[in-house]
Design an enzyme around this catalytic site. Structure first.
Site, mmCIF file in Angstrom:
data_model
loop_
_atom_site.group_PDB
_atom_site.id
_atom_site.type_symbol
_atom_site.label_atom_id
_atom_site.label_comp_id
_atom_site.label_asym_id
_atom_site.label_seq_id
_atom_site.Cartn_x
_atom_site.Cartn_y
_atom_site.Cartn_z
ATOM 1 N N HIS A 192 -5.414 -1.220 16.272
ATOM 2 C CA HIS A 192 -4.853 0.111 16.525
ATOM 3 C C HIS A 192 -5.047 0.991 15.289
ATOM 4 C CE1 HIS A 192 -1.664 3.154 16.806
ATOM 5 N NE2 HIS A 192 -1.805 3.010 18.116
ATOM 6 N N ASP A 318 -0.894 6.075 25.196
ATOM 7 C CA ASP A 318 -0.509 6.300 23.798
ATOM 8 C C ASP A 318 0.854 6.988 23.717
ATOM 9 O OD1 ASP A 318 -0.797 5.897 21.115
ATOM 10 O OD2 ASP A 318 -2.568 7.164 20.869
#
Ligand code: MN
Length: 356
Positions: A192, A318
């Site tokens: 990430h 997200d």
């Protein structure tokens, strides 16, 4: 509206698939308090942390306050947002930079504590959440053990790595116990974004390009490529890494990365760059999954489906960093086959994260 931003179609309220969002952020209240203390103490050598959390932990604007409330929820508020935007399940992970700004020993203890909390939150809503385990990347033996504990004892479905850890990248084999464990456990590591490392952030900061506008992608794409060319996947050929944001643009660069790495790896131009068992192209297709996080727009999603494969592209929102309920309707309406749409929203995530 311009053609680049077509009007959002209405969300299909009952599509023939579940929508699983695969890169969704959570921050325990205790970690938010620690971040606030670190922002004041200014002991951490990571300018990106101050840029990102200096704003979002401040509570100084309505946007920061709403974000702060959402990211700490593992219950009603988050589920109401999921229901309102048509998300059936979230794959949760400790938000960037997680525990990775703390010294490795402290980070190990905190990862354990927050993994326990995450597992408790998931247990309260097992039909809505699964999660990924945090760990301390610079304490690799402990990281491997914590990943194993997270998967075997807590039921977590993989690990979360927020790119660099205090400027360190994991392409050095001394950190590979983590990847060895992930391969052995048959779980993915989600690579990430983090803000660019201290070594590379300076030119990004003056124009606000260090975070989601561009810096996240540069930092995380770089980390992914360092892993590829290091030989990591020759050592652990079944290892699977997940990249968000349509692969941090790496699929777009696929041809040139492959062509040029194939060239430099045989010329001896760089002392630490040698030939790999396979082409860079092969690793990026066979050792990586991709998600759409932050990219609620069909063309790059369909591009990844075309060049990498329909079975390697997953949906992500997200949340709450980029909570855009309308994107769900736009992606429901993508001009792709029904099978490709179901693979994108549901089937791939079920397979990768072992969601039954
Ligand atoms: Mn994210």
């Amino acid at each position: 509206m311009s053609e680049r931003y077509p009007a959002m179609p209405a969300r299909n309220p009952a599509p023939p698939y579940k929508r699983i969002a695969t890169e969704e952020a959570w921050l325990p209240p205790e970690l938010m308090d620690r971040y606030k203390k670190e922002l004041e103490a200014k002991n951490i050598q990571d300018p990106g942390f101050y840029s990102l959390w200096g704003f979002f932990a401040s509570g100084s604007t309505p946007k920061a306050r709403a974000h702060s409330s959402r990211i700490q929820s593992l219950g009603e508020e988050r589920i109401a947002d999921m229901d309102g935007s048509g998300i059936d399940m979230q794959v949760l992970a400790l938000s960037s930079p997680g525990v990775q700004i703390f010294d490795p020993v402290e980070a190990s203890a905190l990862a354990r504590e927050y993994n326990d909390q995450l597992a408790e939150g998931i247990a309260r809503h097992p039909d809505r959440f699964v999660g990924l385990a945090a760990f301390s990347p610079l304490d690799p033996d402990n990281a491997a053990k914590e990943l194993e504990r997270g998967v075997k004892q807590l039921g977590l479905r993989g690990g979360i790595l927020n790119s660099h850890t205090l400027g360190t990248y994991l392409d050095d084999p001394k950190y590979w116990a983590l990847f060895e464990a992930a391969e052995a456990l048959d779980v993915p590591i989600y690579l990430h974004p983090n803000t660019p490392s201290p070594q590379m952030i300076d030119p990004f900061l003056p124009r606000g390009l260090d975070a989601a506008v561009y810096g996240f992608a540069c930092e995380t794409g770089l980390h992914a490529l360092r892993l590829v060319v290091s030989g990591l996947f020759d050592r652990f050929p079944k290892l699977q890494i997940i990249l968000g944001h349509c692969g941090e643009a790496l699929p777009y660069w696929l041809y040139r990365i492959d062509f040029m790495h194939g060239h430099i790896s045989v010329t001896g131009r760089y002392p630490n760059v040698g030939p790999l068992k396979r082409r860079a192209w092969d690793y990026l297709c066979d050792n990586f999954y991709y998600t759409s996080s932050g990219v609620g727009w069909a063309p790059p999603i369909q591009y990844v489906q075309d060049v990498i494969g329909v079975d390697r592209m997953m949906y992500a929102m997200d949340y709450p960093w980029q909570f855009v309920a309308d994107e769900v309707g736009a992606l429901d309406a993508m001009n792709i086959s029904d099978a490709a749409r179901k693979a994108f929203f549901e089937d791939n995530a079920r397979r990768v994260f072992k969601i039954t």
